[in-house]
Design an enzyme around this catalytic site. Structure first.
Site, mmCIF file in Angstrom:
data_model
loop_
_atom_site.group_PDB
_atom_site.id
_atom_site.type_symbol
_atom_site.label_atom_id
_atom_site.label_comp_id
_atom_site.label_asym_id
_atom_site.label_seq_id
_atom_site.Cartn_x
_atom_site.Cartn_y
_atom_site.Cartn_z
ATOM 1 N N ARG A 177 0.862 -1.183 0.000
ATOM 2 C CA ARG A 177 0.000 0.000 0.000
ATOM 3 C C ARG A 177 0.896 1.229 0.000
ATOM 4 O O ARG A 177 1.990 1.224 0.565
ATOM 5 C CB ARG A 177 -0.897 0.021 1.236
ATOM 6 C CG ARG A 177 -1.805 -1.204 1.377
ATOM 7 C CD ARG A 177 -2.549 -1.170 2.702
ATOM 8 N NE ARG A 177 -3.424 -2.324 2.876
ATOM 9 C CZ ARG A 177 -3.047 -3.470 3.442
ATOM 10 N NH1 ARG A 177 -1.808 -3.604 3.904
ATOM 11 N NH2 ARG A 177 -3.902 -4.470 3.569
ATOM 12 N N LYS B 294 -1.615 -2.901 8.145
ATOM 13 C CA LYS B 294 -2.737 -2.502 8.990
ATOM 14 C C LYS B 294 -2.629 -3.172 10.355
ATOM 15 O O LYS B 294 -2.229 -4.326 10.454
ATOM 16 C CB LYS B 294 -4.058 -2.883 8.313
ATOM 17 C CG LYS B 294 -4.359 -2.055 7.058
ATOM 18 C CD LYS B 294 -5.721 -2.380 6.505
ATOM 19 C CE LYS B 294 -6.063 -1.490 5.312
ATOM 20 N NZ LYS B 294 -7.399 -1.790 4.753
ATOM 21 N N HIS C 232 -2.873 2.260 -5.766
ATOM 22 C CA HIS C 232 -3.542 0.972 -5.603
ATOM 23 C C HIS C 232 -3.596 0.203 -6.917
ATOM 24 O O HIS C 232 -3.715 -1.020 -6.911
ATOM 25 C CB HIS C 232 -4.949 1.172 -5.032
ATOM 26 C CG HIS C 232 -5.176 0.395 -3.772
ATOM 27 N ND1 HIS C 232 -4.426 0.573 -2.631
ATOM 28 C CD2 HIS C 232 -6.052 -0.601 -3.477
ATOM 29 C CE1 HIS C 232 -4.836 -0.259 -1.691
ATOM 30 N NE2 HIS C 232 -5.820 -0.988 -2.178
ATOM 31 N N ARG D 130 -0.772 -2.054 -6.873
ATOM 32 C CA ARG D 130 -1.035 -3.178 -5.959
ATOM 33 C C ARG D 130 -1.941 -4.208 -6.638
ATOM 34 O O ARG D 130 -1.701 -5.415 -6.563
ATOM 35 C CB ARG D 130 -1.682 -2.633 -4.689
ATOM 36 C CG ARG D 130 -1.988 -3.674 -3.601
ATOM 37 C CD ARG D 130 -2.353 -2.935 -2.320
ATOM 38 N NE ARG D 130 -3.015 -3.751 -1.326
ATOM 39 C CZ ARG D 130 -2.399 -4.516 -0.428
ATOM 40 N NH1 ARG D 130 -1.074 -4.577 -0.423
ATOM 41 N NH2 ARG D 130 -3.088 -5.206 0.474
ATOM 42 N N HIS E 36 -3.234 -9.475 3.526
ATOM 43 C CA HIS E 36 -4.665 -9.603 3.764
ATOM 44 C C HIS E 36 -4.911 -10.541 4.944
ATOM 45 O O HIS E 36 -4.296 -11.606 5.039
ATOM 46 C CB HIS E 36 -5.376 -10.183 2.527
ATOM 47 C CG HIS E 36 -5.521 -9.199 1.419
ATOM 48 N ND1 HIS E 36 -5.740 -9.569 0.115
ATOM 49 C CD2 HIS E 36 -5.485 -7.837 1.410
ATOM 50 C CE1 HIS E 36 -5.830 -8.487 -0.644
ATOM 51 N NE2 HIS E 36 -5.678 -7.433 0.115
ATOM 52 N N TYR F 93 -9.028 -11.218 -6.806
ATOM 53 C CA TYR F 93 -8.078 -11.179 -7.915
ATOM 54 C C TYR F 93 -8.176 -12.429 -8.785
ATOM 55 O O TYR F 93 -7.808 -12.394 -9.953
ATOM 56 C CB TYR F 93 -6.657 -10.994 -7.382
ATOM 57 C CG TYR F 93 -6.472 -9.654 -6.728
ATOM 58 C CD1 TYR F 93 -6.407 -8.491 -7.489
ATOM 59 C CD2 TYR F 93 -6.397 -9.535 -5.347
ATOM 60 C CE1 TYR F 93 -6.264 -7.253 -6.894
ATOM 61 C CE2 TYR F 93 -6.251 -8.305 -4.737
ATOM 62 C CZ TYR F 93 -6.185 -7.172 -5.514
ATOM 63 O OH TYR F 93 -6.053 -5.933 -4.925
#
Length: 307
Positions: A157, A180, A252, A255, A278, A287
């Site tokens: 990110r 995150k 993004h 990404r 993730h 994806y």
């Protein structure tokens, strides 16, 4: 406890105890300020006085407003309200959770837009130095090429990449990324990105660093301060314009392209999940849909009896 103090306590909780990013906390703060303003207009300033009917009325009014938020923003708004009341009930600051029956709206699943490999290569080439560049331009373009190469090589990110320190490049071959919730992950770095970062560290960063205060950050702005997310956005937009890419290109996008190209190359979805950071493989599986769509398009345009 007033509603404002209750909201402050909740925001401290998600920031310190849950470790959510400052951008997520800022979004929740905006959502709850909107909620508090609506409750104040209805004469409510005590979280204990909020009823399920009031919560339902707020959500219905936001969803039906002429300038209603986008579906994703509305879902986050409801998540903010649910989280606040769940926190207050759990901490004993309210006797009940009036939002416990609130169900988030279904948001349309949008397939991420990925660039082709040729488009990525054009974008990366456009970011780098060009013959005849002035010295200052050459320095900045070395940084820009390293930034975009690293974004595409790692699938990071933009907030993760601009937050990197020089020491996060362990021996240059792997990258330590803080994602995150402040979770760390290790991501390999390919040879092209390693070469671009090495050129930046050797020929550009020392000069940029001399223009500002000492900082361990890897990517620096023209005045020597750490590069911001907004500046990284601008770097990509300018490179896309020089490359003649008319589609919307954002950090993004790189990404998305990273994940899509890995899966098209035969990578296992769980490996891609780990690389992207993730929490759930379900997030990564979007994806796989992109790859299937690409296969379908090739089939339809190539097979003589497909149409």
């Amino acid at each position: 406890m007033s509603l404002d103090r209750a909201i402050d306590a909740y925001l401290r909780h998600i920031s310190i105890e849950r470790g959510l990013s400052e951008h997520t906390v800022a979004a929740y703060r905006r959502d709850l300020a909107r909620y508090a303003g609506w409750l104040a207009a209805h004469g409510v300033d005590d979280p204990a006085a909020v009823t399920a009917e009031l919560v339902a009325a707020f959500v219905a009014e936001q969803a039906g407003a002429e300038q209603r938020p986008a579906a994703t923003s509305l879902a986050r708004l409801q998540s903010s309200v649910r989280g606040l009341h769940r926190f207050l009930a759990r901490e004993g600051l309210a006797a009940d959770d009036p939002a416990r029956r609130l169900r988030p709206p279904k948001t349309p699943q949008r397939l991420p837009k990925a660039l082709t490999i040729a488009q990525v290569e054009a974008l990366l080439d456009a970011a780098g130095p060009a013959p005849g560049d002035a010295v200052d331009t050459d320095i900045v373009r070395l940084r820009d090429r390293a930034l975009l190469e690293l974004l595409y090589a790692t699938g990071g990110r933009v907030s993760e990449i601009v937050a990197l320190d020089v020491d996060d490049l362990a021996h240059g071959e792997v990258l330590r990324v803080r994602g995150k919730g402040d979770k760390e992950r290790i991501v390999p770095v390919g040879s092209y990105a390693r070469a671009a970062v090495e050129a930046y560290l050797t020929r550009a960063r020392p000069e940029l660093s001399s223009r500002g205060r000492p900082t361990p950050r890897l990517f620096l702005g023209a005045r020597g301060a750490p590069l911001s997310r907004q500046s990284a956005w601008l770097v990509i937009r300018q490179a896309a314009e020089r490359a003649g890419l008319h589609a919307h290109v954002s950090p993004h996008t790189l990404r998305h392209s990273f994940a899509t190209h890995l899966l098209q190359g035969g990578a296992d979805v769980r490996v891609v999940q780990e690389l992207l950071g993730h929490a759930s493989v379900a997030t990564t599986q979007i994806y796989t849909h992109v790859s299937v769509e690409a296969l379908r398009d090739v089939y339809v345009t190539s097979h003589p009896r497909a149409r």
